[in-house]
Write a protein that holds these residues in place. Structure first.
Motif, PDB file in Angstrom:
ATOM      1  N   THR A  16     -31.860  19.849  -0.437  1.00 17.99           N
ATOM      2  CA  THR A  16     -32.619  18.633  -1.210  1.00 17.99           C
ATOM      3  C   THR A  16     -33.274  17.617  -0.684  1.00 17.99           C
ATOM      4  O   THR A  16     -34.345  17.033  -1.193  1.00 17.99           O
ATOM      5  CB  THR A  16     -31.411  18.103  -2.280  1.00 17.99           C
ATOM      6  N   GLY A  17     -32.987  17.519   0.685  1.00 18.92           N
ATOM      7  CA  GLY A  17     -33.806  16.489   1.647  1.00 18.92           C
ATOM      8  C   GLY A  17     -35.321  16.904   1.423  1.00 18.92           C
ATOM      9  O   GLY A  17     -36.229  15.948   1.594  1.00 18.92           O
ATOM     10  N   TYR A  50     -37.332  15.041  -1.159  1.00 21.40           N
ATOM     11  CA  TYR A  50     -37.705  13.632  -0.886  1.00 21.40           C
ATOM     12  C   TYR A  50     -38.853  13.539   0.053  1.00 21.40           C
ATOM     13  O   TYR A  50     -39.591  12.864  -0.034  1.00 21.40           O
ATOM     14  CB  TYR A  50     -36.354  13.009  -0.384  1.00 21.40           C
ATOM     15  N   ARG A  51     -38.512  14.622   1.072  1.00 22.13           N
ATOM     16  CA  ARG A  51     -39.553  14.675   2.042  1.00 22.13           C
ATOM     17  C   ARG A  51     -41.105  15.092   1.520  1.00 22.13           C
ATOM     18  O   ARG A  51     -41.904  14.664   1.843  1.00 22.13           O
ATOM     19  CB  ARG A  51     -39.114  15.536   3.381  1.00 22.13           C
ATOM     20  N   SER A 110     -39.052   8.622   4.724  1.00 19.15           N
ATOM     21  CA  SER A 110     -38.552   9.286   3.642  1.00 19.15           C
ATOM     22  C   SER A 110     -37.493   8.565   3.135  1.00 19.15           C
ATOM     23  O   SER A 110     -37.019   8.613   1.791  1.00 19.15           O
ATOM     24  CB  SER A 110     -38.005  10.592   3.827  1.00 19.15           C
ATOM     25  N   SER A 111     -36.666   7.739   3.660  1.00 17.63           N
ATOM     26  CA  SER A 111     -35.685   6.733   3.360  1.00 17.63           C
ATOM     27  C   SER A 111     -36.177   5.873   2.362  1.00 17.63           C
ATOM     28  O   SER A 111     -35.551   5.390   1.346  1.00 17.63           O
ATOM     29  CB  SER A 111     -34.873   5.919   4.528  1.00 17.63           C
ATOM     30  N   ALA A 123     -36.398   7.674  -0.822  1.00 15.39           N
ATOM     31  CA  ALA A 123     -35.185   7.959  -1.368  1.00 15.39           C
ATOM     32  C   ALA A 123     -34.195   6.618  -1.797  1.00 15.39           C
ATOM     33  O   ALA A 123     -33.254   7.084  -2.553  1.00 15.39           O
ATOM     34  CB  ALA A 123     -34.340   8.638  -0.126  1.00 15.39           C
ATOM     35  N   ARG A 161     -34.941   9.151  -7.714  1.00 14.94           N
ATOM     36  CA  ARG A 161     -33.452   9.814  -7.405  1.00 14.94           C
ATOM     37  C   ARG A 161     -33.256  10.401  -8.858  1.00 14.94           C
ATOM     38  O   ARG A 161     -32.641  11.355  -8.827  1.00 14.94           O
ATOM     39  CB  ARG A 161     -32.493   8.748  -7.063  1.00 14.94           C
ATOM     40  N   GLY A 208     -27.448  18.037   0.673  1.00 14.91           N
ATOM     41  CA  GLY A 208     -28.027  16.740   0.803  1.00 14.91           C
ATOM     42  C   GLY A 208     -27.129  15.487   1.074  1.00 14.91           C
ATOM     43  O   GLY A 208     -26.582  15.762   2.097  1.00 14.91           O
ATOM     44  N   ARG A 209     -27.185  14.556   0.099  1.00 19.76           N
ATOM     45  CA  ARG A 209     -26.467  13.315   0.463  1.00 19.76           C
ATOM     46  C   ARG A 209     -25.612  12.942  -0.780  1.00 19.76           C
ATOM     47  O   ARG A 209     -24.466  12.373  -0.594  1.00 19.76           O
ATOM     48  CB  ARG A 209     -27.394  11.921   0.719  1.00 19.76           C
ATOM     49  N   ASP A 210     -25.996  13.408  -1.939  1.00  9.71           N
ATOM     50  CA  ASP A 210     -25.245  12.805  -3.192  1.00  9.71           C
ATOM     51  C   ASP A 210     -25.048  14.112  -4.084  1.00  9.71           C
ATOM     52  O   ASP A 210     -25.099  13.981  -5.060  1.00  9.71           O
ATOM     53  CB  ASP A 210     -26.160  11.970  -3.916  1.00  9.71           C
ATOM     54  N   ILE A 211     -24.981  15.217  -3.359  1.00 12.30           N
ATOM     55  CA  ILE A 211     -24.813  16.403  -4.316  1.00 12.30           C
ATOM     56  C   ILE A 211     -23.277  16.494  -4.909  1.00 12.30           C
ATOM     57  O   ILE A 211     -23.203  16.629  -5.929  1.00 12.30           O
ATOM     58  CB  ILE A 211     -25.221  17.722  -3.587  1.00 12.30           C
ATOM     59  N   ARG A 220     -30.838   6.457  10.549  1.00 17.73           N
ATOM     60  CA  ARG A 220     -30.795   7.154   9.389  1.00 17.73           C
ATOM     61  C   ARG A 220     -29.431   7.093   8.688  1.00 17.73           C
ATOM     62  O   ARG A 220     -29.318   7.083   7.543  1.00 17.73           O
ATOM     63  CB  ARG A 220     -31.240   8.646   9.736  1.00 17.73           C
ATOM     64  N   ASP A 279     -28.724   5.927   4.804  1.00 20.54           N
ATOM     65  CA  ASP A 279     -27.950   6.817   3.877  1.00 20.54           C
ATOM     66  C   ASP A 279     -26.757   6.139   3.396  1.00 20.54           C
ATOM     67  O   ASP A 279     -26.463   6.264   2.204  1.00 20.54           O
ATOM     68  CB  ASP A 279     -27.674   8.123   4.540  1.00 20.54           C
ATOM     69  N   ARG A 311     -27.653   2.529   1.262  1.00 18.59           N
ATOM     70  CA  ARG A 311     -28.558   2.611   0.094  1.00 18.59           C
ATOM     71  C   ARG A 311     -27.849   1.980  -1.208  1.00 18.59           C
ATOM     72  O   ARG A 311     -26.412   2.465  -1.664  1.00 18.59           O
ATOM     73  CB  ARG A 311     -28.806   4.008  -0.188  1.00 18.59           C
TER      74      ARG A 311
HETATM   75  O1   DC Z   1     -32.077  15.736   4.887  1.00 19.34           O
HETATM   76  P1   DC Z   1     -33.144  15.044   5.204  1.00 19.34           P
HETATM   77  O2   DC Z   1     -32.956  14.182   6.668  1.00 19.34           O
HETATM   78  O3   DC Z   1     -34.152  16.066   5.352  1.00 19.34           O
HETATM   79  O4   DC Z   1     -33.602  14.146   4.010  1.00 19.34           O
HETATM   80  C1   DC Z   1     -34.727  13.290   4.240  1.00 19.34           C
HETATM   81  C2   DC Z   1     -34.443  11.985   3.195  1.00 19.34           C
HETATM   82  O5   DC Z   1     -33.993  12.259   2.049  1.00 19.34           O
HETATM   83  C3   DC Z   1     -33.547  11.178   3.918  1.00 19.34           C
HETATM   84  O6   DC Z   1     -33.840   9.805   3.803  1.00 19.34           O
HETATM   85  C4   DC Z   1     -32.001  11.163   3.224  1.00 19.34           C
HETATM   86  C5   DC Z   1     -32.618  11.526   1.796  1.00 19.34           C
HETATM   87  N1   DC Z   1     -31.817  12.350   0.770  1.00 19.34           N
HETATM   88  C6   DC Z   1     -31.167  11.655  -0.093  1.00 19.34           C
HETATM   89  O7   DC Z   1     -31.316  10.593  -0.450  1.00 19.34           O
HETATM   90  N2   DC Z   1     -30.571  12.553  -0.933  1.00 19.34           N
HETATM   91  C7   DC Z   1     -30.383  13.710  -0.846  1.00 19.34           C
HETATM   92  N3   DC Z   1     -29.744  14.445  -1.813  1.00 19.34           N
HETATM   93  C8   DC Z   1     -31.270  14.521   0.057  1.00 19.34           C
HETATM   94  C9   DC Z   1     -31.612  13.599   0.954  1.00 19.34           C
END
Ligand code: DC
Length: 234
Positions: free
Chosen positions: A38-39, A42-43, A105-106, A109, A115, A135-138, A186, A190, A193
């Motif tokens: 899922t990153g 956002y990218r 990208s942050s 994000a 979001r 991802g980060r919040d799945i 990074r 993350d 946030r």
């Molecule tokens: O995994 P990545 O580094 O390619 O992710 C890109 C950006 O998206 C990074 O800033 C983290 C953010 N991200 C997020 O906030 N939530 C997600 N589910 C996936 C990525």
């Protein structure tokens, strides 16, 4: 296993550079599931905003941009299991790896509206199951009721070393110190946030991959998933 689903939803979170995509791809392939990082979403939006000259700090403008485009997620090659992001029919796989996109990208994000918008797309994508999503919040926000939740971790030094070796193997210049400080930055973005930061779900299987290969990590996840599936079926 939920009756309305064909297969499980496997949710995976963890910090940057921990190998979620490699491992997620291996797990999905072993199970015949789809896989999505899922990153990339956002990218993709960060790339589009930079391309279009939209101010990344203008939350409303970035959200409007996201809504203006048609989002699709499909394999690049026939029969592939990894879903890639397409904006208005255009694949963005190469563009979204640009350094400018990584650095910015942050900011995208951290946009609450974005979001919400992307979480909705992610839920639609995973609703019918048979999917590994990372991802980060799945595990905590997008699919808090996922059938299996994994939190993949590794020390920042190990993640930096892996990235360093990857770049060297590809014949590219690499500075280990610069890579480590980018990873620490990074992590901070993350974790700090305000909305849906990276955190371990209480019921996630936590795997520290510092001393494991990607195949060993994938095997652990597969054992965990199979145990869960058996329990759910019984
Ligand atoms: O995994 P990545 O580094 O390619 O992710 C890109 C950006 O998206 C990074 O800033 C983290 C953010 N991200 C997020 O906030 N939530 C997600 N589910 C996936 C990525």
């Amino acid at each position: 296993m939920k009756a309305r689903r064909r297969g499980l939803i496997i949710a995976m979170d963890g910090p940057a550079g921990v190998g979620k995509s490699t491992v997620g791809g291996l797990v999905a392939k072993a199970l015949g599931y789809k896989f999505i990082n899922t990153g990339e979403m956002y990218r993709a939006l960060t790339w589009k905003a930079l391309e279009s000259g939209v101010d990344l700090d203008d939350d409303q403008a970035v959200l409007a941009l996201a809504k203006r485009h048609h989002w699709e997620f499909k394999p690049v090659e026939e029969g592939g299991t990894t879903l890639k992001t397409f904006l208005d029919g255009q694949g963005v796989t190469l563009q979204i790896r640009d350094e400018r996109v990584s650095v910015n990208s942050s900011r995208v994000a951290a946009n609450p509206g974005v979001r919400k918008f992307l979480s909705k797309l992610q839920r639609e994508l995973g609703a019918s199951g048979s999917i590994v999503m990372e991802g980060r919040d799945i595990t905590t926000h997008v699919f808090p009721d996922a059938d299996a939740k994994i939190y993949l971790d590794a020390s920042p030094e190990e993640r930096a070393s892996r990235r360093y070796r990857q770049l060297k193997a590809a014949g590219q210049e690499a500075d280990r110190g610069a890579i480590l400080s980018a990873i620490l930055k990074r992590d901070l973005n993350d974790l700090k946030r305000e909305i849906n930061p990276l955190k371990q779900a209480p019921d996630a299987l936590v795997i520290d991959s510092t001393h494991l290969t990607m195949h060993q990590v994938a095997d652990r996840i597969l054992r965990h998933v199979r145990r869960k599936a058996k329990r759910n079926a019984g």
